[in-house]
Every structure is written in structure tokens, then in C-alpha cells.
Design a protein around this motif. Structure first.
Motif, PDB file in Angstrom:
ATOM      1  N   VAL A  81      -0.248   1.333  72.940  1.00  0.00           N
ATOM      2  CA  VAL A  81       1.103   1.920  73.009  1.00  0.00           C
ATOM      3  C   VAL A  81       1.981   1.423  71.865  1.00  0.00           C
ATOM      4  O   VAL A  81       2.841   2.164  71.377  1.00  0.00           O
ATOM      5  N   ASP A  82       1.773   0.191  71.413  1.00  0.00           N
ATOM      6  CA  ASP A  82       2.552  -0.298  70.283  1.00  0.00           C
ATOM      7  C   ASP A  82       2.192   0.442  68.999  1.00  0.00           C
ATOM      8  O   ASP A  82       3.039   0.616  68.119  1.00  0.00           O
ATOM      9  N   LEU A  83       0.938   0.896  68.910  1.00  0.00           N
ATOM     10  CA  LEU A  83       0.464   1.559  67.701  1.00  0.00           C
ATOM     11  C   LEU A  83       0.610   3.076  67.769  1.00  0.00           C
ATOM     12  O   LEU A  83       0.415   3.761  66.766  1.00  0.00           O
ATOM     13  N   TRP A  84       0.951   3.596  68.954  1.00  0.00           N
ATOM     14  CA  TRP A  84       1.217   5.035  69.117  1.00  0.00           C
ATOM     15  C   TRP A  84       2.462   5.172  69.996  1.00  0.00           C
ATOM     16  O   TRP A  84       2.403   5.647  71.126  1.00  0.00           O
ATOM     17  N   PRO A  85       3.601   4.740  69.503  1.00  0.00           N
ATOM     18  CA  PRO A  85       4.807   4.640  70.339  1.00  0.00           C
ATOM     19  C   PRO A  85       5.313   5.984  70.843  1.00  0.00           C
ATOM     20  O   PRO A  85       6.024   6.036  71.863  1.00  0.00           O
ATOM     21  N   GLU A  86       4.973   7.078  70.159  1.00  0.00           N
ATOM     22  CA  GLU A  86       5.470   8.394  70.574  1.00  0.00           C
ATOM     23  C   GLU A  86       5.006   8.781  71.977  1.00  0.00           C
ATOM     24  O   GLU A  86       5.618   9.643  72.626  1.00  0.00           O
ATOM     25  N   VAL A  87       3.904   8.185  72.441  1.00  0.00           N
ATOM     26  CA  VAL A  87       3.376   8.550  73.764  1.00  0.00           C
ATOM     27  C   VAL A  87       3.429   7.382  74.723  1.00  0.00           C
ATOM     28  O   VAL A  87       2.864   7.437  75.816  1.00  0.00           O
ATOM     29  N   ALA A  88       4.121   6.317  74.350  1.00  0.00           N
ATOM     30  CA  ALA A  88       4.164   5.118  75.186  1.00  0.00           C
ATOM     31  C   ALA A  88       4.796   5.384  76.543  1.00  0.00           C
ATOM     32  O   ALA A  88       4.467   4.715  77.534  1.00  0.00           O
ATOM     33  N   ASP A  89       5.699   6.363  76.614  1.00  0.00           N
ATOM     34  CA  ASP A  89       6.369   6.641  77.884  1.00  0.00           C
ATOM     35  C   ASP A  89       5.415   7.162  78.949  1.00  0.00           C
ATOM     36  O   ASP A  89       5.729   7.119  80.147  1.00  0.00           O
ATOM     37  N   ALA A  90       4.223   7.632  78.532  1.00  0.00           N
ATOM     38  CA  ALA A  90       3.250   8.152  79.501  1.00  0.00           C
ATOM     39  C   ALA A  90       2.476   7.046  80.191  1.00  0.00           C
ATOM     40  O   ALA A  90       1.840   7.282  81.224  1.00  0.00           O
ATOM     41  N   ARG A 114     -11.542  20.447  71.750  1.00  0.00           N
ATOM     42  CA  ARG A 114     -11.489  19.211  70.991  1.00  0.00           C
ATOM     43  C   ARG A 114     -10.094  18.592  71.082  1.00  0.00           C
ATOM     44  O   ARG A 114      -9.095  19.284  71.221  1.00  0.00           O
ATOM     45  N   PRO A 115     -10.010  17.261  70.995  1.00  0.00           N
ATOM     46  CA  PRO A 115      -8.721  16.585  71.173  1.00  0.00           C
ATOM     47  C   PRO A 115      -7.683  17.026  70.151  1.00  0.00           C
ATOM     48  O   PRO A 115      -8.007  17.455  69.044  1.00  0.00           O
ATOM     49  N   VAL A 116      -6.439  16.864  70.549  1.00  0.00           N
ATOM     50  CA  VAL A 116      -5.348  17.174  69.640  1.00  0.00           C
ATOM     51  C   VAL A 116      -4.219  16.166  69.871  1.00  0.00           C
ATOM     52  O   VAL A 116      -3.707  16.027  70.983  1.00  0.00           O
ATOM     53  N   GLY A 117      -3.925  15.391  68.847  1.00  0.00           N
ATOM     54  CA  GLY A 117      -2.788  14.497  68.724  1.00  0.00           C
ATOM     55  C   GLY A 117      -2.145  13.935  69.958  1.00  0.00           C
ATOM     56  O   GLY A 117      -2.783  13.406  70.851  1.00  0.00           O
ATOM     57  N   ASP A 118      -0.814  14.053  70.008  1.00  0.00           N
ATOM     58  CA  ASP A 118      -0.034  13.434  71.071  1.00  0.00           C
ATOM     59  C   ASP A 118      -0.456  13.926  72.452  1.00  0.00           C
ATOM     60  O   ASP A 118      -0.427  13.165  73.420  1.00  0.00           O
ATOM     61  N   GLU A 119      -0.851  15.183  72.560  1.00  0.00           N
ATOM     62  CA  GLU A 119      -1.205  15.729  73.869  1.00  0.00           C
ATOM     63  C   GLU A 119      -2.367  14.960  74.490  1.00  0.00           C
ATOM     64  O   GLU A 119      -2.331  14.576  75.664  1.00  0.00           O
ATOM     65  N   THR A 120      -3.411  14.714  73.715  1.00  0.00           N
ATOM     66  CA  THR A 120      -4.574  14.013  74.239  1.00  0.00           C
ATOM     67  C   THR A 120      -4.271  12.532  74.435  1.00  0.00           C
ATOM     68  O   THR A 120      -4.685  11.934  75.440  1.00  0.00           O
ATOM     69  N   ALA A 121      -3.565  11.922  73.497  1.00  0.00           N
ATOM     70  CA  ALA A 121      -3.194  10.516  73.649  1.00  0.00           C
ATOM     71  C   ALA A 121      -2.348  10.308  74.894  1.00  0.00           C
ATOM     72  O   ALA A 121      -2.523   9.322  75.625  1.00  0.00           O
ATOM     73  N   ARG A 122      -1.460  11.240  75.154  1.00  0.00           N
ATOM     74  CA  ARG A 122      -0.611  11.140  76.350  1.00  0.00           C
ATOM     75  C   ARG A 122      -1.456  11.247  77.628  1.00  0.00           C
ATOM     76  O   ARG A 122      -1.248  10.500  78.580  1.00  0.00           O
ATOM     77  N   ALA A 123      -2.416  12.173  77.634  1.00  0.00           N
ATOM     78  CA  ALA A 123      -3.277  12.332  78.806  1.00  0.00           C
ATOM     79  C   ALA A 123      -4.116  11.076  79.035  1.00  0.00           C
ATOM     80  O   ALA A 123      -4.323  10.646  80.177  1.00  0.00           O
TER      81      ALA A 123
END
Length: 458
Positions: free
Chosen positions: A82-91, A128-137
Motif C-alpha cells: 500500500v505504501d508503494l501503490w498509495p492510489e489504492v490503499a483505501d481498499a 488480463r489485469p489492468v492497473g488500479d482496478e486489479t490492484a484494488r481488487a
């Protein structure tokens, strides 16, 4: 004792025979010891010069790129996702927020196997995975256990690592590896399937020749040093090959001996491991590397054949070298379809995907004219009693297909060996119409054309 490469031939032949008896459908067997190639076997129509999908062997390459990024100061093994991908940390819930780089490397994110499979199935294989959407899931699936405490095989954990390398270094894992590792050891850019944002999947998708996989395995055996030059960080080398978490061994004895950083510990040494029996064994005790590619769902029989026949011979070879002979080379063959040559008749059929086939006799064999639902047209040559190769260029990659066929009574059978993958598709046409059956089901969706190999750098 000092044995030559030629003295190893009986053990090689015994291993090849054991693989065949066990139904592993072997495609290659390459053996190196004391930094020399001792044996190189292939099973036609698979060509050892044709880059082939190695599935999760890709994970070890991604792990090496993580080690390089850590050495460069981009992040640390203790840093959290989450520190390295802060845009999705709220998930992320409390446990997901504590998943570290080292946890993802060791398949120890805390997710249960059911959780890992559910998210990966929804987000990675079917599309196939896609950016913030997959990281958030991924982060929204709150682990059932504390990170670092339990093992569950997790493709998206490796995908997260691949994307974090790109986010923090400005280079994706393929670029980083090619420039600093693959080029120096003579592999160069290799095809690697990418996610919907254009980044390497990380967990799968690399296409390598057996010799290329052996070169990388040799680098690991040599502690990351090639010709006196360190290419892989010493900290990562020391960390990747030890067990960080207990593994369950549900798929075989050698899968229950612990997991390192995207490698498996085994009865001897450790291994780079891809689905359907794509294996590179790193064996420090014998100063040896073994690469074998197969097509079996559940690869313990592959390892049993190696441990039972090849390992004792390698262990018996001393450090004194007497290898001024050519490596033992042998070409075997996957049996082509048995059957009679074509009667003078043309077969028309429609595949389950809606593609139209016209199978017509040509020169003692057949040509399969295939018209896809999108209008694309292709012709595949089919041999009778032999394999004929056809190279197909697609909009998103390429396929190398070797085909053989034969009539048996009212039925025509054609095998399409997709030699850019481990898999073979069998077409059978008879009174009940057309049937299609893979020998082992590809993990990539999309049928025959879903198995396309991307161009290097794509």
C-alpha cells in the motif's frame, strides 16, 4: 570419479524413457554440469530453437527484477504494497495494509488459497489485469491470516510486484532484466505477454527456449555472477533460494519442501517451476542445472524420473572434468496421428468458437482453411504420418503449429501441436460432427488463437 558426457548417456536415455512411461509428454531435456552442456534432447515437433510459453517460470525472473530494484534503492523488502501503490490503499483492510514486498515474494500474503484463486480467476485469467482496478481488487480481499504466516499460491501477488517495479524504477521488469541480465548472458529480449496496460504479467507469459532457461538457471547456480561480473544482487541471491514459508505439498512431495522468493525448494536443490512441467532445476550439491519441458497436469512424475535416473549419475560425477567430447544430443518424436491418407473428400465444419473450417486433401495430407469470426483467414498444413509446420502471423502475435492427421474408418483426426506452448489441440470429425479437445487445457483463454506468442518487447 571422473565421467565424460558420453558416460552420462545411459542415465539420460533412462530418464527420457521414464518421462515417456509416466505420460509427461516430454518436449525437451537439457543437462549442464560444471558449467558445460552434457546432454540436449528434444522431442519433435517441439524445436529447442522455438521460444515456448514457460508459464510460472516467469515468476522467478520477476523476483530477480524485484531484487535489482531493491539494490537500486527503489524500495525495500520490508516496504508494504500500500505504501508503494498509495492510489489504492483505501481498499485495504488492516491485514492487507501490512502485506510487504517479502510476503508477496514468498506467496505469504496471508490470503487463503480459496481467496487467491477467486481473485485471480476474476481478474487475471479470464481478462488480463489492468492497473488500479486489479490492484484494488487484490487489496480489497482482506487476508484470512496475518501476512507472512501462511502459504497460498497467488498469481496476482507476483503481478503486483511486476507493476511496483515499473512504478518505482520507471522501467518494467522486462526492460530491467534485458538490459542488465538477459543481454549479458546471451538471451536478449524475449516475448512476454503483457497486461492490459502494456506491462509484463510477471506471474506468467514468458516464452523461452530450453537453452535460454538453462542460461538463467546457470546464473543462479553461479550466485548471480557471469564471467566474473555480478549481474544479480548478492542479497537477493542469498534470499531467493531459501525457504521463507512452509508449503503444503498438495500437488506432490517436491511441492511440500518450502517456498523461497518465487522458487520452490525440492528434494534436491530448488527449482524454477511453470505449469505443465516447465522446470529448471538448480542443484548446487552436484554443480548442475537440468531443464525439462513437458505437457502434464501435475509435474511430480517429471521430478520422480529425474531423481530416480539422472540425479544419481550427476551426483557420481566428480569435480575432475573430462568433457572434451560433444554433448550427448538426441532427437526423438512425439508420435504423429495414426491413420490412413486422405480420401478424395473435403470436410466442412464449424468450431465451438464459431470459426469455419474447410479441410481438404492436398498431396497425401490436408490443408485446413480456417476463417475466423472476425474475418481473418489462415491455412494450416497437415501431414499424414508426419508433422508439418505452419507459421501463423496474427495481429497480436504469432503461432507456430505442427499438424498431423489420419483417417480411421469414418473419422478424421488432426492434432494441432501449438509448439509455441506446451499444448496440442485435437480435432476429430466424424458422423456426429466436429469435436475439439486439448491434451491439457491451456491456462490462457481464447482457444487456439488465444495461445499467440507476442513479439519481444510487446
Amino acid at each position: 570419479m571422473s565421467l565424460t558426457a558420453a558416460d552420462l548417456a545411459p542415465a539420460i536415455d533412462a530418464t527420457a524413457a521414464a518421462l515417456t512411461r509416466a505420460g509427461t509428454r516430454p518436449h525437451s531435456l537439457l543437462v549442464r554440469q560444471h558449467d558445460r552442456t552434457l546432454a540436449d534432447l528434444r522431442w519433435a515437433p517441439w524445436d529447442t530453437e522455438e521460444p515456448c510459453l514457460v508459464y510460472s517460470c516467469s515468476k522467478t525472473f520477476t523476483s530477480a527484477a524485484v531484487g535489482m530494484a531493491v539494490e537500486d534503492g527503489a524500495f525495500g523488502y520490508q516496504d508494504t504494497l500500500v505504501d508503494l501503490w498509495p492510489e489504492v490503499a483505501d481498499a485495504a483492510g488492516p491485514r492487507a495494509s501490512r502485506i510487504r514486498i517479502r510476503d508477496a515474494l514468498a506467496m505469504a500474503t496471508g490470503h487463503s488459497q480459496e481467496q487467491a484463486d477467486e481473485v485471480a480467476t476474476a481478474m487475471a485469467w479470464h481478462r488480463r489485469p489492468v492497473g488500479d482496478e486489479t490492484a484494488r481488487a487484490f487489496l480489497a480481499a482482506e487476508p484470512e491470516h496475518d501476512p507472512g504466516s501462511s502459504f497460498a499460491y497467488n498469481n496476482l501477488a507476483t503481478w503486483m510486484l511486476s507493476r511496483i517495479v515499473a512504478r518505482t524504477t520507471g522501467r518494467d521488469v522486462a526492460e530491467l532484466l534485458t538490459r542488465r541480465v538477459l543481454d549479458p548472458i546471451g538471451i536478449g529480449p524475449v516475448p512476454w505477454t503483457r497486461d492490459l496496460d502494456g506491462f509484463p504479467l510477471g506471474f506468467s507469459g514468458m516464452h523461452l527456449r530450453p537453452g535460454q532457461l538453462a542460461r538463467f538457471a546457470q546464473l543462479l547456480l553461479d550466485d548471480g555472477v557471469h564471467r566474473g561480473r555480478r549481474l544479480l544482487p548478492a542479497e537477493w541471491i542469498a534470499g531467493h533460494r531459501v525457504s521463507h514459508i512452509d508449503s503444503d505439498g498438495d500437488t506432490g512431495t517436491d511441492w511440500g519442501m518450502g517456498y523461497g522468493w518465487q522458487v520452490w525448494r525440492g528434494l534436491h536443490g530448488y527449482r524454477i517451476d511453470g505449469a505443465m512441467g516447465q522446470l529448471a532445476l538448480i542443484l548446487p550439491e552436484a554443480d548442475a542445472v537440468i531443464v525439462t519441458t513437458n505437457n502434464i497436469d501435475g509435474a511430480q512424475p517429471v521430478l520422480d524420473a529425474v531423481w530416480g535416473h539422472l540425479w544419481p549419475a550427476l551426483e557420481a560425477r566428480g569435480s575432475g572434468l573430462n568433457d572434451d567430447v560433444e554433448p550427448y544430443r538426441r532427437t526423438l518424436e512425439v508420435a504423429p496421428v495414426a491413420g490412413e491418407p486422405a480420401p478424395e473428400r473435403t470436410v466442412r465444419a464449424t468450431t465451438g468458437a464459431g470459426d469455419r473450417l474447410v479441410i481438404r486433401p492436398t498431396g497425401g495430407g490436408w490443408t485446413v482453411d480456417l476463417t475466423r469470426t472476425d474475418g481473418g483467414r489462415f491455412a494450416i498444413r497437415v501431414g499424414c504420418g508426419q508433422w508439418l509446420h505452419t507459421h501463423l502471423r496474427l495481429a497480436d502475435g504469432e503461432l507456430e503449429v505442427a499438424a498431423s492427421g489420419g483417417w480411421a474408418g469414418p473419422e478424421l483426426t488432426i492434432d494441432l501441436a501449438v509448439v509455441t506452448t506446451p499444448h496440442t489441440l485435437r480435432l476429430r470429425w466424424g458422423p456426429d460432427g466436429l469435436s475439439e479437445q486439448w491434451d491439457t487445457e491451456p491456462l490462457n483463454p481464447g482457444g487456439l488463437f488465444g495461445q499467440a506468442r507476442p513479439a519481444p518487447g510487446r
